[in-house]
Structures are given as C-alpha cells and as structure tokens.
Design a protein around this motif. Structure first.
Motif, PDB file in Angstrom:
ATOM      1  N   ILE A   1     120.560 -27.927  69.358  1.00  0.00           N
ATOM      2  CA  ILE A   1     121.677 -28.136  70.279  1.00  0.00           C
ATOM      3  C   ILE A   1     122.655 -29.229  69.810  1.00  0.00           C
ATOM      4  CG2 ILE A   1     122.258 -28.994  72.602  1.00  0.00           C
ATOM      5  CD1 ILE A   1     120.087 -27.147  73.654  1.00  0.00           C
ATOM      6  N   PRO A   2     122.165 -30.397  69.375  1.00  0.00           N
ATOM      7  CA  PRO A   2     123.133 -31.425  68.924  1.00  0.00           C
ATOM      8  C   PRO A   2     124.032 -30.921  67.800  1.00  0.00           C
ATOM      9  CG  PRO A   2     120.918 -32.340  69.084  1.00  0.00           C
ATOM     10  CD  PRO A   2     120.793 -30.891  69.333  1.00  0.00           C
ATOM     11  N   THR A   3     123.450 -30.121  66.905  1.00  0.00           N
ATOM     12  CA  THR A   3     124.241 -29.596  65.793  1.00  0.00           C
ATOM     13  C   THR A   3     125.300 -28.616  66.294  1.00  0.00           C
ATOM     14  OG1 THR A   3     122.249 -29.785  64.471  1.00  0.00           O
ATOM     15  CG2 THR A   3     124.067 -28.544  63.514  1.00  0.00           C
ATOM     16  N   VAL A   4     124.884 -27.760  67.249  1.00  0.00           N
ATOM     17  CA  VAL A   4     125.848 -26.807  67.818  1.00  0.00           C
ATOM     18  C   VAL A   4     127.014 -27.562  68.452  1.00  0.00           C
ATOM     19  CG1 VAL A   4     126.193 -25.060  69.606  1.00  0.00           C
ATOM     20  CG2 VAL A   4     124.108 -25.035  68.219  1.00  0.00           C
ATOM     21  N   VAL A   5     126.675 -28.588  69.188  1.00  0.00           N
ATOM     22  CA  VAL A   5     127.717 -29.375  69.863  1.00  0.00           C
ATOM     23  C   VAL A   5     128.620 -30.066  68.836  1.00  0.00           C
ATOM     24  CG1 VAL A   5     128.126 -31.376  71.365  1.00  0.00           C
ATOM     25  CG2 VAL A   5     126.317 -29.744  71.939  1.00  0.00           C
ATOM     26  N   ALA A   6     127.984 -30.656  67.814  1.00  0.00           N
ATOM     27  CA  ALA A   6     128.764 -31.368  66.791  1.00  0.00           C
ATOM     28  C   ALA A   6     129.713 -30.422  66.053  1.00  0.00           C
ATOM     29  CB  ALA A   6     127.818 -32.036  65.799  1.00  0.00           C
TER      30      ALA A   6
ATOM     31  N   GLN B   1     132.653 -29.649  68.253  1.00  0.00           N
ATOM     32  CA  GLN B   1     133.539 -30.819  68.352  1.00  0.00           C
ATOM     33  C   GLN B   1     134.364 -30.979  67.078  1.00  0.00           C
ATOM     34  OE1 GLN B   1     130.849 -33.945  69.290  1.00  0.00           O
ATOM     35  NE2 GLN B   1     131.206 -33.778  71.523  1.00  0.00           N
ATOM     36  N   ARG B   2     133.680 -30.772  65.952  1.00  0.00           N
ATOM     37  CA  ARG B   2     134.351 -30.917  64.650  1.00  0.00           C
ATOM     38  C   ARG B   2     135.510 -29.926  64.546  1.00  0.00           C
ATOM     39  NH1 ARG B   2     135.243 -33.844  60.702  1.00  0.00           N
ATOM     40  NH2 ARG B   2     135.378 -32.989  58.591  1.00  0.00           N
ATOM     41  N   ALA B   3     135.213 -28.661  64.814  1.00  0.00           N
ATOM     42  CA  ALA B   3     136.232 -27.619  64.722  1.00  0.00           C
ATOM     43  C   ALA B   3     137.360 -27.881  65.711  1.00  0.00           C
ATOM     44  CB  ALA B   3     135.600 -26.263  64.996  1.00  0.00           C
ATOM     45  N   GLN B   4     136.953 -28.251  66.939  1.00  0.00           N
ATOM     46  CA  GLN B   4     137.932 -28.517  67.986  1.00  0.00           C
ATOM     47  C   GLN B   4     138.837 -29.687  67.569  1.00  0.00           C
ATOM     48  OE1 GLN B   4     136.884 -26.319  70.550  1.00  0.00           O
ATOM     49  NE2 GLN B   4     139.034 -26.416  71.151  1.00  0.00           N
TER      50      GLN B   4
ATOM     51  N   ILE C   1     140.938 -18.817  66.494  1.00  0.00           N
ATOM     52  CA  ILE C   1     140.439 -18.999  65.127  1.00  0.00           C
ATOM     53  C   ILE C   1     139.187 -19.880  65.136  1.00  0.00           C
ATOM     54  CG2 ILE C   1     140.965 -20.028  62.870  1.00  0.00           C
ATOM     55  CD1 ILE C   1     143.889 -19.157  63.294  1.00  0.00           C
ATOM     56  N   VAL C   2     139.264 -20.986  65.894  1.00  0.00           N
ATOM     57  CA  VAL C   2     138.106 -21.886  66.002  1.00  0.00           C
ATOM     58  C   VAL C   2     136.875 -21.111  66.476  1.00  0.00           C
ATOM     59  CG1 VAL C   2     137.115 -23.773  67.369  1.00  0.00           C
ATOM     60  CG2 VAL C   2     139.376 -24.020  66.333  1.00  0.00           C
ATOM     61  N   ASN C   3     137.068 -20.379  67.571  1.00  0.00           N
ATOM     62  CA  ASN C   3     135.929 -19.658  68.135  1.00  0.00           C
ATOM     63  C   ASN C   3     135.309 -18.696  67.139  1.00  0.00           C
ATOM     64  OD1 ASN C   3     136.149 -20.992  70.507  1.00  0.00           O
ATOM     65  ND2 ASN C   3     137.226 -19.343  71.587  1.00  0.00           N
ATOM     66  N   LYS C   4     136.203 -17.957  66.459  1.00  0.00           N
ATOM     67  CA  LYS C   4     135.667 -16.937  65.563  1.00  0.00           C
ATOM     68  C   LYS C   4     134.970 -17.568  64.361  1.00  0.00           C
ATOM     69  CE  LYS C   4     138.231 -13.011  67.037  1.00  0.00           C
ATOM     70  NZ  LYS C   4     139.435 -12.185  66.937  1.00  0.00           N
ATOM     71  N   LEU C   5     135.527 -18.691  63.895  1.00  0.00           N
ATOM     72  CA  LEU C   5     134.931 -19.324  62.720  1.00  0.00           C
ATOM     73  C   LEU C   5     133.558 -19.927  63.019  1.00  0.00           C
ATOM     74  CD1 LEU C   5     137.780 -21.090  60.707  1.00  0.00           C
ATOM     75  CD2 LEU C   5     136.178 -19.339  59.914  1.00  0.00           C
ATOM     76  N   ILE C   6     133.429 -20.559  64.192  1.00  0.00           N
ATOM     77  CA  ILE C   6     132.138 -21.210  64.456  1.00  0.00           C
ATOM     78  C   ILE C   6     131.135 -20.260  65.108  1.00  0.00           C
ATOM     79  CG2 ILE C   6     133.131 -23.520  64.634  1.00  0.00           C
ATOM     80  CD1 ILE C   6     132.679 -23.327  67.658  1.00  0.00           C
ATOM     81  N   HIS C   7     131.589 -19.059  65.407  1.00  0.00           N
ATOM     82  CA  HIS C   7     130.667 -18.156  66.112  1.00  0.00           C
ATOM     83  C   HIS C   7     129.396 -17.874  65.308  1.00  0.00           C
ATOM     84  CE1 HIS C   7     129.070 -14.948  68.549  1.00  0.00           C
ATOM     85  NE2 HIS C   7     128.962 -14.220  67.423  1.00  0.00           N
ATOM     86  N   SER C   8     129.579 -17.477  64.034  1.00  0.00           N
ATOM     87  CA  SER C   8     128.358 -17.076  63.323  1.00  0.00           C
ATOM     88  C   SER C   8     127.414 -18.236  62.998  1.00  0.00           C
ATOM     89  CB  SER C   8     128.670 -16.234  62.076  1.00  0.00           C
ATOM     90  OG  SER C   8     129.886 -16.613  61.519  1.00  0.00           O
ATOM     91  N   PRO C   9     127.915 -19.416  62.554  1.00  0.00           N
ATOM     92  CA  PRO C   9     126.942 -20.518  62.386  1.00  0.00           C
ATOM     93  C   PRO C   9     126.242 -20.892  63.690  1.00  0.00           C
ATOM     94  CG  PRO C   9     129.199 -21.294  62.011  1.00  0.00           C
ATOM     95  CD  PRO C   9     129.257 -19.799  62.068  1.00  0.00           C
ATOM     96  N   THR C  10     126.971 -20.867  64.812  1.00  0.00           N
ATOM     97  CA  THR C  10     126.352 -21.196  66.105  1.00  0.00           C
ATOM     98  C   THR C  10     125.239 -20.204  66.421  1.00  0.00           C
ATOM     99  OG1 THR C  10     128.489 -21.991  66.849  1.00  0.00           O
ATOM    100  CG2 THR C  10     126.818 -21.646  68.536  1.00  0.00           C
ATOM    101  N   ALA C  11     125.563 -18.928  66.234  1.00  0.00           N
ATOM    102  CA  ALA C  11     124.572 -17.897  66.522  1.00  0.00           C
ATOM    103  C   ALA C  11     123.341 -18.093  65.638  1.00  0.00           C
ATOM    104  CB  ALA C  11     125.178 -16.508  66.298  1.00  0.00           C
TER     105      ALA C  11
END
Lengths: 419, 271
Positions: free
Chosen positions: A342-347, A350-353, A384-394
């Motif tokens: 979870i901390p990594t997902v959040v980080a 935040q980074r992308a945002q 763009i942010v959402n799509k880029l971080i989607h797969s690492p988050t998943a």
C-alpha cells in the motif's frame, strides 16, 4: 508491518510464573502505554487470563522488537530476563496469526473447547481498542480471530465434548435433569475430586450443596465454602431423600450405600431420578444400585470412559478445526502482504500526480487559457497519469510470490525512495 | 382436485420423513429445517384435502378407513408442530414423521369411495366423537414416540455408552415431562370421545354401550392410560415405566384399528 506475539501459557509456565507476569487491573493499561512507547512497536494488545499472558503487536522489525519486548516484560514485572527464557515463546508472521486463531478457538486451552477464552479475547481487544493501542493490523487480526473462533465452534464439535471428569459429570447431570437450578447436591465425604466436581456443579447453578462428612468440622468448612449446610455423616440417608445428585468420596474401605438403602430412599422420593457419582477408590456405593429404576450410578472408571470417548471425538474434531484455521491463516497472510504494497501504491500515485501538477502549472503560466480550456487540459493530464500508473498499481496489488522484489523494483524505477 | 391434494401431501410427508431420517445420520442445521418445511407444505395440502372432502360430503370427512387414517396422520402432524414450537425437541421428527407417514401411506392404499352414511349415524355427535377420538389418539401416538425416545436415551445413560444419538437427544427429564403432558392432554380428550360416543350410540340405537369389539378396545385403552396417569401421580411411576406403558397403550390403539378395520364387523364398520 508484521504480527509478533510474545507470551506464556499453562504449558510453558507454572502458575507461580504466570501470576507474576499477569497484567491485572491498572497494570494492563500501563503495560499498553509502555509497549507503544517502544521504538519498533506500532500496535499492541494484551491478553491476560489465569492460563495465559500474551502480548500481540504490530511491529516493523520483528527481531529487534522481540529483544525490546523481552526487556520490557522483565522491566515491567521486575523479573530478571534469564528467568523468562524458559517461559516465554515468540511467534511472528503466519505462526503468530495461527497462534491467535488457535487461542481464540480454544484449541490452545487447558480444557480444549472451553468457551470462556473467546470472551476474554474479545474483552482484551475492546480494551486495547478503547485505549487506541490497536491499528489496521491488530483490528483486522482480532476481528478475524473472533470470526474464525465462531466458525470453528459452529462447524466442528470441538466445543461439544467435555474432557475432564467434572465436566463429564455436569454434562451427564444435564442429560438426566436438563436444568440444574432446582437440584440439590449431597457431598458424601470431602475428597478433593468430589470437591472439584461440586464446585463445578455450583458454577452450573445448582440450588444447594449439603455436606455430610465424618468429621463435622471439615464438613462445616466445606459447606461454608459452598454457601451450603453441613449435616452429621450418620444422617446422610435421610438427606438423600432430598438430594438429586450425590457425590461420594468418603475414603471408606467398603460400601457405604447399599441397594436396599436406595430402594427405600427411592420410594420416599416417589421415584424422582437420582444421579450418583462415586469418586471413591475403592468404591463406596454398591454398583448393583445402577440396576434400580431412575437411579444412575457412575464410578470413576465410568466417568473416565466418558472422558476418553469424548477426547477421542474431540481429537477428530480438533483436526477439522486445525484445517479451518490453516486456510484462514492463508487468507489473512495474503491480506497482510497486500498491506505491504500500500505505501508504494500511494507513493507512486503521489509521484505521478506531483509531476502532472507541476507540468500543468508551468503550461498554464506560459499560455493564457480560459477556464474551460484549462479544465480540458487538466482532464487529459489526469487520464494520462491514470493510465500510466494503472498497470504497476495492479501488479502491486496482485498476489505474487516475490512481492518484496517487485516493490523494490517499482520504487527504483519510479524513483520513490528519495524523500 | 381432492385426490391430487392428498397425493401431494403424501409426497411432502415422504420428504419430511426422509429429511428427518437424514438428520439422524448427520447433524446439520439444514435437515431439520427442510423436514419442517416439507411437513408444513404436506400439512397444508392435507388440510385443503380434508376441507374439500368435508364440504363435498356435507359431514365430517372421516367416516371410512381411508379418511380416518389420513385424519389420524393430520392430528399427529398438528401436535408435532405444536411440540416443535413449544419445546424444540431435537430429533423428535425422526421418531414421529415415519409413524405419521406410514398412516398416510396406509390411507393411500385404502379405497377412498364412500358408502352412503346410514341415517341413524347422521348426528352432530359424529363430529364431536371422531374429532376428539383422533386428537386423543394422536396425543397417545406422540406420547409413545416420545416414550420411545426416552427408552433410547435412558439406555445410553444406564449402559454408560454415550455414543450415537446421546448428545443430540433431549434430556431424560424433558422427554419424561413431554410424555406426561401428552398423556394428560390425551386422556381427557379420550374421555370426551367415549362419552360423546355413547351419547351418540344412545341416540342412534337406544343404548349407551353395545359391547361391540371397538367399544371394548376403547375401554381397554382408556384403562391403560388411566393407569399410566394414576400410577404416576400416586406411586411415582415415571420415566421408563411411564414410557413403556404409553407405548403399550398406543400399540393397543393400533391393534384395535388394524384388527377392526380388517374385520369390518360391529357398529364401527367404517373403522
């Protein structure tokens, strides 16, 4: 964060040690406070009963935390650490999770299947909750432990079979009389086991306990203890007319109660059933008595037979319970593991945002866009942010074996380690 | 429509019995539920059947052996539901539903066509007599079933082998208590049945009793259950003896039923 348990129970420590380490009354609250003050401990909860003292914690570094907790226990109760080594056990991760599941399900109890422990676990949890000593991990762990215990109780017969002689006696009494509240107990002689059984009957709410002992003095003492009354030993036959349960352990070398006696007594009782428990060795009640109608006589061996068959039944059921616990531990471990990412997902988000926000600001400073246009650009950036971080988050949320490695890799790739 | 509702209720009673027996073999929460639901549906259909027959006949619908045994089963289920609601006795269904289903099945095999009721028998006493008689018999049947449960449980406790159904059967006290209640309910009902029957006989034939086999059997049954009650109150004949006596009483009833229905003699030709 990881689960750590430090504790001792009836198997690892004698009662003298257990009572020294107990967290009773105010000590419990103080203990929780002191635990949370330890640098590695994030969450804590203490279960302290007569058979166990256990500290459950959410910790960052189990090795270091173990050392600190041991130090804390020795400090808090003023006992040298050397003495604790034999008594204390420590479990981490899935072993700790399994341990609390087994404790709550009463598989770790002195009398396996006894129902009080679940209540004690709940109570300890609520106290820690009140003191805000628990967090995400402990809350989930304890709620799960309680639900697992309930599952074990409903899906297996672990709780159904009594496994001590006094338990067996009470169970039998219930199968004869159904309700014990209006029943009188006669204690014939004052042997230790009879006393134990009587205490058990008293806890199950019998109406009165009468003691007939050869030395009236000792009888009076016992009767006082049971809030009952004592009668001279010689008058026990008259007393039996009013007694529904008779516990016999006089220590006499021969029979004290004979068939003819009981035959007469039953007539006077209008055949109301009697449950006789002969705990004396050699026996004090003529076994032929069991042949009388509405008379049920059990001697020590009979009760032991009941206990043995119960134990056999219970072992089968306990295996079922262990299987349930095994699968529940796995489920919980998966949840804990997902917690780690979870901390990594959040980080990552935040980074992308952060990048997106900064770039948008620069863009808006250079171009003069009206509000509608700004909104459209913002929307595009967000997409763009959402799509880029989607797969690492998943990938992080997925249940994979090398999660630690994956987390490290993603942190490195997206440069999430710098503060 | 009449026959179909009967067949449906027979089928559901069969399911009820099936679930009750399955409940014996394995303790779960589902089987008792399914058993009660099936029994309830069967009971509903049978009630419709009885009312339908009653309306089409213009008098109480239990004047041939088919209807009588069916109504007997209906009374047993009625009491069964009351007991389940009142005492929630574990495993009661397993001991009662087979008995009730058997009666229904016998009823199913018996011819359902009716001979016209002779005018002398047409009286309001017919209804009073038969309804009370069957309710009483149902109470005695239940007392026998519960008595049997008592004997089983008592055997476990006496022999000190506590396996099998021991932990699931109710306590001896509860079984004895229910047996006693059922006999105390059944006995006055039976007494009313006998009195109303003799008044009816007096109206129809001019004498209270004509010593036909059915009447004699009824008196024998009445006597047995009278003894059950008297011995319990006066001499403390409880538990095993009461249970055994109530089973004996019920066997007398069944014997009378079967024997006289087969012989078709006397004034109770229809029973």
């Amino acid at each position: 964060m990881k689960v750590l348990v430090a504790g001792l129970n009836h198997k690892s420590a004698d009662v003298e040690v257990r009572e020294k380490l107990a967290f009773t009354g105010e000590k419990l609250e103080q203990g929780l406070g002191a635990l949370l003050a330890l640098p590695h401990v994030r969450e804590a909860m203490i279960i302290s009963t007569c058979n166990r003292v256990e500290i459950y914690m959410g910790v960052e570094d189990p090795g270091e935390a173990t050392r600190q907790v041991k130090h804390f226990i020795s400090d808090f109760h003023s006992i040298p650490e050397g003495l604790l080594d034999k008594a204390l056990y420590f479990h981490t991760d899935s072993a700790a999770v399994r341990h609390i599941f087994r404790v709550a399900s009463s598989l770790d109890s002195m009398v396996v299947g006894e129902p009080q422990i679940l209540g004690q676990v709940k109570e300890s949890f609520h106290l820690a909750l009140d003191k805000k000593a628990t967090g995400v991990l402990m809350n989930k762990l304890m709620k799960k432990a309680i639900s697992v215990a309930k599952r074990v109780r409903t899906e297996t017969g672990v709780a159904e079979n009594a496994v001590s002689i006094s338990f067996a006696a009470v169970e039998l009494a219930r199968k004869i009389f159904n309700d014990l509240v209006d029943k009188s107990v006669l204690l014939l002689g004052a042997g230790e086991m009879a006393e134990l059984a009587a205490r058990h009957l008293m806890n199950n709410g019998v109406k009165e306990i009468v003691v007939a002992n050869r030395t009236l003095e000792r009888g009076c003492e016992l009767a006082q203890d049971f809030k009952g009354r004592a009668v001279p030993f010689s008058s026990f036959k008259e007393e039996m007319v009013h007694s529904d349960i008779v516990l016999c352990s006089t220590g006499a070398p021969n029979y004290v109660v004979f068939k003819q006696d009981l035959h007469n007594i039953m007539k006077e009782r209008k055949q109301r059933p009697v449950f006789l428990i002969d705990i004396s060795v050699p026996r004090n009640i003529d076994p032929k008595i069991n042949g009388l109608e509405n008379v049920y006589l059990y001697d020590v061996d009979d009760l032991q037979g009941v206990v043995d068959s119960n134990r056999h039944e219970r072992n089968k059921e306990a295996q079922k319970a262990e299987d349930i616990i095994g699968s529940e531990v796995e489920v919980f471990e998966r949840w804990v593991a997902s917690l780690q990412s979870i901390p990594t997902v959040v980080a990552l988000r935040q980074r992308a945002q952060g990048i997106s926000e900064a770039e948008l600001e620069r863009l808006f400073n250079r171009l003069s866009l009206d509000e509608k246009q700004q909104g459209a650009v913002r929307q595009m950036a967000q997409a763009i942010v959402n799509k880029l971080i989607h797969s690492p988050t998943a990938a992080l949320k997925e249940d994979v074996e090398d999660r630690d490695q994956l987390i490290a890799m993603i942190r490195k790739l997206y440069d999430l380690n710098g503060d | 429509m009449g026959a179909i509702t009967f067949d449906i209720s027979l089928a559901f009673y069969f399911f009820a019995m099936l679930f009750a027996v399955l409940d014996l073999s394995k303790s779960t929460k589902t089987f008792p539920k399914l058993m009660l639901i099936s029994a309830f549906i069967g009971f509903g259909f049978q009630t419709v059947y009885i009312f339908y027959e009653g309306f089409s006949l213009g008098h109480v619908p239990f004047v041939n052996p088919h209807e009588a045994t069916s109504f007997f089963a209906w009374c047993i289920f009625l009491l069964f539901f009351i007991l389940e609601y009142r005492y929630k006795v574990g495993l009661l269904g397993a001991f009662i539903t087979p008995m009730a289903f058997l009666l229904m099945f016998v009823s199913f095999l018996l011819p359902s066509e009716l001979k016209p009721l002779s005018p002398v028998l047409r009286s309001q006493w017919l209804g009073v007599h038969t309804v009370f008689a069957f309710l009483a018999n149902a109470a005695f049947a239940m007392a026998a079933g519960v008595g049997f449960m008592y004997l089983v449980q008592e055997h476990y406790v006496k022999s000190k082998r506590l396996g099998g159904l021991f932990s699931r059967l109710p306590s001896l006290h509860v079984l004895d208590e229910i047996n006693y209640r059922l006999v105390t309910v059944g006995f006055p009902l039976f007494t009313v049945a006998i009195i109303s029957g003799s008044i009816w006989a007096d109206n129809a034939w001019g004498s209270y009793i004509s010593w036909d086999p059915r009447q004699i059997w009824a008196l024998v049954t009445w006597l047995i259950f009278g003894i059950v009650l008297h011995a319990r109150l006066q001499r403390g004949w409880r538990g095993k003896r009461a249970a055994a006596l109530s089973i004996l009483g019920f066997l007398t009833i069944i014997g009378a039923f079967a024997g006289l229905a087969l012989l078709q003699k006397g004034q109770h030709v229809f029973l």
